[in-house]
Write a protein that holds these residues in place. Structure first.
Motif, PDB file in Angstrom:
ATOM      1  N   THR A  13     -35.267  35.699 -42.467  1.00 14.38           N
ATOM      2  CA  THR A  13     -35.274  34.932 -43.712  1.00 14.38           C
ATOM      3  C   THR A  13     -36.265  33.779 -43.674  1.00 14.38           C
ATOM      4  O   THR A  13     -36.929  33.509 -44.661  1.00 14.38           O
ATOM      5  N   ARG A  17     -39.289  33.664 -46.304  1.00 15.19           N
ATOM      6  CA  ARG A  17     -39.400  32.555 -47.256  1.00 15.19           C
ATOM      7  C   ARG A  17     -40.761  31.875 -47.120  1.00 15.19           C
ATOM      8  O   ARG A  17     -41.426  31.578 -48.108  1.00 15.19           O
ATOM      9  N   ARG A  18     -41.201  31.631 -45.893  1.00 11.95           N
ATOM     10  CA  ARG A  18     -42.495  30.983 -45.663  1.00 11.95           C
ATOM     11  C   ARG A  18     -43.630  31.864 -46.188  1.00 11.95           C
ATOM     12  O   ARG A  18     -44.556  31.377 -46.823  1.00 11.95           O
ATOM     13  N   ILE A  21     -43.605  31.810 -50.080  1.00 14.83           N
ATOM     14  CA  ILE A  21     -44.166  30.560 -50.599  1.00 14.83           C
ATOM     15  C   ILE A  21     -45.682  30.540 -50.416  1.00 14.83           C
ATOM     16  O   ILE A  21     -46.427  30.147 -51.312  1.00 14.83           O
TER      17      ILE A  21
END
Length: 67
Positions: A13, A17-18, A21
């Motif tokens: 996760t 997520r990184r 983004i």
């Protein structure tokens, strides 16, 4: 009841997520840059040239009518 077995891999996760983004930031940034390049590098000069042409045409027409 038996205990649930541990997953064979770690959750991703944080990396997901990184990456999400980063991908969104790059995509929106490049979209903004190329959008501005199109708008101010192609669209606005063509629009100004068109407007100048029609302004000159209207001035010529008005001069022929004597206004």
């Amino acid at each position: 009841m038996a205990a649930a077995a541990a997953p064979a891999f770690k959750p991703i996760t944080g990396m997901l997520r990184r990456g999400l983004i980063l991908d969104l930031s790059i995509g929106l940034g490049l979209g903004f840059v190329f959008g501005n390049a199109f708008w101010y590098g192609y669209h606005m000069p063509r629009t100004n040239a068109r407007d100048a042409y029609y302004r000159k045409l209207e001035e010529t027409r008005a001069a022929k009518q004597g206004n």
